[in-house]
Design a protein around this motif. Structure first.
Motif, mmCIF file in Angstrom:
data_model
loop_
_atom_site.group_PDB
_atom_site.id
_atom_site.type_symbol
_atom_site.label_atom_id
_atom_site.label_comp_id
_atom_site.label_asym_id
_atom_site.label_seq_id
_atom_site.Cartn_x
_atom_site.Cartn_y
_atom_site.Cartn_z
ATOM 1 N N VAL A 124 98.876 -15.344 -3.538
ATOM 2 C CA VAL A 124 98.736 -14.577 -4.771
ATOM 3 C C VAL A 124 98.516 -15.441 -6.021
ATOM 4 O O VAL A 124 97.502 -14.948 -6.866
ATOM 5 C CB VAL A 124 99.934 -13.510 -4.979
ATOM 6 N N SER A 125 98.923 -16.469 -6.284
ATOM 7 C CA SER A 125 98.777 -17.151 -7.456
ATOM 8 C C SER A 125 97.424 -17.938 -7.510
ATOM 9 O O SER A 125 96.676 -17.875 -8.322
ATOM 10 C CB SER A 125 99.917 -18.574 -7.379
ATOM 11 N N TYR A 126 96.864 -18.362 -6.310
ATOM 12 C CA TYR A 126 95.552 -18.608 -6.087
ATOM 13 C C TYR A 126 94.499 -17.775 -6.609
ATOM 14 O O TYR A 126 93.687 -17.932 -7.311
ATOM 15 C CB TYR A 126 95.308 -19.509 -4.696
ATOM 16 N N MET A 127 94.590 -16.536 -5.760
ATOM 17 C CA MET A 127 93.932 -15.521 -6.168
ATOM 18 C C MET A 127 93.668 -14.983 -7.605
ATOM 19 O O MET A 127 92.851 -14.693 -8.147
ATOM 20 C CB MET A 127 94.154 -14.465 -4.915
ATOM 21 N N ALA A 128 95.040 -14.895 -8.306
ATOM 22 C CA ALA A 128 95.303 -14.247 -9.700
ATOM 23 C C ALA A 128 94.488 -15.335 -10.726
ATOM 24 O O ALA A 128 93.806 -14.717 -11.461
ATOM 25 C CB ALA A 128 96.559 -14.308 -10.101
ATOM 26 N N LYS A 129 94.555 -16.536 -10.192
ATOM 27 C CA LYS A 129 94.073 -17.735 -11.267
ATOM 28 C C LYS A 129 92.765 -17.409 -11.265
ATOM 29 O O LYS A 129 91.823 -17.580 -12.188
ATOM 30 C CB LYS A 129 94.324 -19.087 -10.986
ATOM 31 N N ARG A 130 91.883 -17.187 -9.784
ATOM 32 C CA ARG A 130 90.482 -16.879 -9.559
ATOM 33 C C ARG A 130 89.750 -15.636 -9.681
ATOM 34 O O ARG A 130 88.938 -15.469 -9.603
ATOM 35 C CB ARG A 130 89.853 -17.735 -8.460
ATOM 36 N N ARG A 131 90.757 -14.680 -10.019
ATOM 37 C CA ARG A 131 90.624 -13.288 -10.180
ATOM 38 C C ARG A 131 89.799 -12.859 -9.051
ATOM 39 O O ARG A 131 88.804 -12.069 -8.849
ATOM 40 C CB ARG A 131 89.345 -12.900 -11.521
ATOM 41 N N ILE A 132 90.507 -13.114 -7.808
ATOM 42 C CA ILE A 132 90.050 -12.594 -6.454
ATOM 43 C C ILE A 132 90.715 -11.385 -6.250
ATOM 44 O O ILE A 132 92.080 -11.533 -6.186
ATOM 45 C CB ILE A 132 90.275 -13.576 -5.355
ATOM 46 N N GLY A 133 90.315 -10.332 -6.050
ATOM 47 C CA GLY A 133 90.878 -8.971 -5.723
ATOM 48 C C GLY A 133 91.364 -9.070 -4.467
ATOM 49 O O GLY A 133 91.021 -9.419 -3.478
ATOM 50 N N ALA A 134 92.598 -8.591 -4.445
ATOM 51 C CA ALA A 134 93.403 -8.551 -3.212
ATOM 52 C C ALA A 134 94.555 -7.445 -3.031
ATOM 53 O O ALA A 134 94.881 -6.826 -4.113
ATOM 54 C CB ALA A 134 94.405 -9.641 -2.917
ATOM 55 N N LEU A 135 94.759 -6.836 -1.809
ATOM 56 C CA LEU A 135 95.522 -5.549 -1.719
ATOM 57 C C LEU A 135 96.157 -6.092 -0.163
ATOM 58 O O LEU A 135 95.609 -6.083 0.752
ATOM 59 C CB LEU A 135 94.720 -4.485 -1.293
ATOM 60 N N ILE A 168 88.401 -13.457 0.170
ATOM 61 C CA ILE A 168 87.190 -14.379 -0.660
ATOM 62 C C ILE A 168 86.125 -13.296 -0.638
ATOM 63 O O ILE A 168 85.786 -12.866 0.197
ATOM 64 C CB ILE A 168 86.668 -15.609 0.136
ATOM 65 N N PRO A 169 85.472 -12.931 -1.779
ATOM 66 C CA PRO A 169 84.342 -12.094 -1.892
ATOM 67 C C PRO A 169 83.192 -12.046 -1.173
ATOM 68 O O PRO A 169 82.956 -13.535 -0.495
ATOM 69 C CB PRO A 169 83.734 -12.257 -3.472
ATOM 70 N N ASN A 170 82.595 -10.986 -0.566
ATOM 71 C CA ASN A 170 81.324 -11.248 0.303
ATOM 72 C C ASN A 170 81.609 -11.547 1.784
ATOM 73 O O ASN A 170 80.494 -11.927 2.162
ATOM 74 C CB ASN A 170 80.179 -11.901 -0.479
ATOM 75 N N THR A 171 82.870 -11.673 2.112
ATOM 76 C CA THR A 171 83.241 -11.674 3.282
ATOM 77 C C THR A 171 83.360 -10.632 4.086
ATOM 78 O O THR A 171 83.700 -9.515 3.568
ATOM 79 C CB THR A 171 84.304 -12.742 3.567
ATOM 80 N N PRO A 172 83.343 -10.506 5.284
ATOM 81 C CA PRO A 172 83.446 -9.063 6.191
ATOM 82 C C PRO A 172 84.894 -8.468 5.810
ATOM 83 O O PRO A 172 84.848 -7.173 6.021
ATOM 84 C CB PRO A 172 83.307 -9.607 7.661
ATOM 85 N N LEU A 173 85.855 -9.226 5.840
ATOM 86 C CA LEU A 173 87.077 -8.482 5.744
ATOM 87 C C LEU A 173 87.779 -8.180 4.305
ATOM 88 O O LEU A 173 88.793 -7.822 4.246
ATOM 89 C CB LEU A 173 88.192 -9.466 6.564
ATOM 90 N N GLU A 228 89.447 -7.545 -11.832
ATOM 91 C CA GLU A 228 88.896 -7.679 -13.248
ATOM 92 C C GLU A 228 89.789 -8.723 -14.139
ATOM 93 O O GLU A 228 89.324 -9.492 -14.789
ATOM 94 C CB GLU A 228 88.987 -6.189 -13.828
ATOM 95 N N THR A 229 91.033 -8.584 -13.922
ATOM 96 C CA THR A 229 91.945 -9.346 -15.046
ATOM 97 C C THR A 229 92.826 -10.498 -14.151
ATOM 98 O O THR A 229 93.320 -11.507 -15.008
ATOM 99 C CB THR A 229 92.948 -8.292 -15.573
ATOM 100 N N GLY A 230 93.041 -10.215 -12.938
ATOM 101 C CA GLY A 230 93.875 -11.178 -12.213
ATOM 102 C C GLY A 230 95.253 -11.073 -12.207
ATOM 103 O O GLY A 230 96.048 -11.758 -11.784
ATOM 104 N N ALA A 231 95.551 -9.834 -13.046
ATOM 105 C CA ALA A 231 96.962 -9.529 -12.996
ATOM 106 C C ALA A 231 97.514 -9.094 -11.671
ATOM 107 O O ALA A 231 96.971 -8.532 -10.768
ATOM 108 C CB ALA A 231 97.236 -8.239 -13.814
#
Length: 278
Positions: A124-135, A168-173, A228-231
């Motif tokens: 989560v820390s890695y994705m938040a810093k780079r604004r990678i959306g996750a659920l 990671i954006p634009n990957t199948p999953l 959008e924000t990395g929050a």
């Protein structure tokens, strides 16, 4: 019957000692099985049982040569087992010396929880810093099989590297939710029900609405990283806690996932987080 007569002639204390003796033997065997579970020793033990069965079958069928070979294998098998099982035996003796052999299960559970929280926190820390959306949705008591079926089955070991790679954006999953059940990633790219509540802030997107939606119909814990924000946000029981730093995230994840086991002091943080976000 001779056996029944022997039992009836035993004193109550002797019967109690025999029962305790049998229970202790089963307990030790159970602990030894938990130690070798998941190691190559399990397959080797299966091989030993096959040899034992083969030994009695050859004797019953009168196959003298094969019986002699089985007897030789069993005669030297004890020494071979010590050599083959050396890593497992060393680990068991180390745990016995540390007094951990019989407390292994509880300690393993605590270590596994720490590992899981650490894996989520790092990803989560890695994705938040780079604004990678996750659920990410974590199953608790209510089953999530109907939502797991909408995604791509994985049944994978949880690691921060795998979680990051999935989103990671634009990957199948990457599009959809990861669902965690029984401490494993059950599936990715899953569809979650969107919340229909009219009180949700307009600034919240589809990920947040899906996280709230699943929290309204199940007791699952859901982690959201805003693209959008990395929050970082977390939902459970229809409530959302937004704009968490990593310390708050780890504490709230433990509270939501493991409940009262984290302590009353930390529970107040969840209430504080809800007030902070209105």
């Amino acid at each position: 019957m001779p056996v029944l007569e022997q039992v009836t002639t035993l004193a109550p204390m002797e019967i109690l000692k025999n029962i305790v003796d049998v229970l202790l033997v089963w307990f030790v065997l159970y602990k030894l099985i938990t130690i070798i579970k998941g190691t190559k020793a399990v397959q080797l033990l299966k091989g030993i049982f096959v040899i034992l069965i083969g030994r009695y079958l050859t004797e019953w069928l009168g196959l003298k040569t094969l019986q002699w070979m089985m007897e030789e294998v069993l005669r030297w098998g004890f020494l071979a087992a010590i050599i083959i099982f050396q890593p497992e035996l060393r680990r068991a003796l180390e745990q016995l010396g540390r007094g951990r052999l019989f407390a292994r299960t509880a300690m393993q559970e605590e270590e596994e929880r720490d590992r899981l929280v650490s894996a989520f926190s790092k990803s989560v820390s890695y994705m938040a810093k780079r604004r990678i959306g996750a659920l990410i949705t974590i199953e608790k008591e209510t089953g999530l099989s109907e939502y797991i079926e909408t995604g791509i089955p994985m049944n994978s070991h949880i690691s921060s590297e795998l979680l990051i790679n999935i989103f990671i954006p634009n990957t199948p999953l990457h599009d959809g939710a990861v669902i965690v059940t029984k401490n494993r990633i059950a599936a990715a790219a899953c569809y979650l029900p969107l919340s229909e509540s009219p009180f949700i802030s307009k600034e919240l997107g589809t990920r947040h609405r899906a996280a709230l939606g699943i929290s309204e119909v199940t007791d699952a814990v859901t982690i959201i990283v805003s693209e959008e924000t990395g929050a970082v946000s977390l939902t459970v029981d229809g409530d959302i806690n937004r704009h968490l730093d990593m310390d708050e995230f780890e504490k709230l994840l433990r509270i939501s996932w493991f409940g009262s086991e984290v302590g009353q002091a930390d529970t107040s943080l969840w209430k504080w987080g809800k007030r902070k976000n209105g």
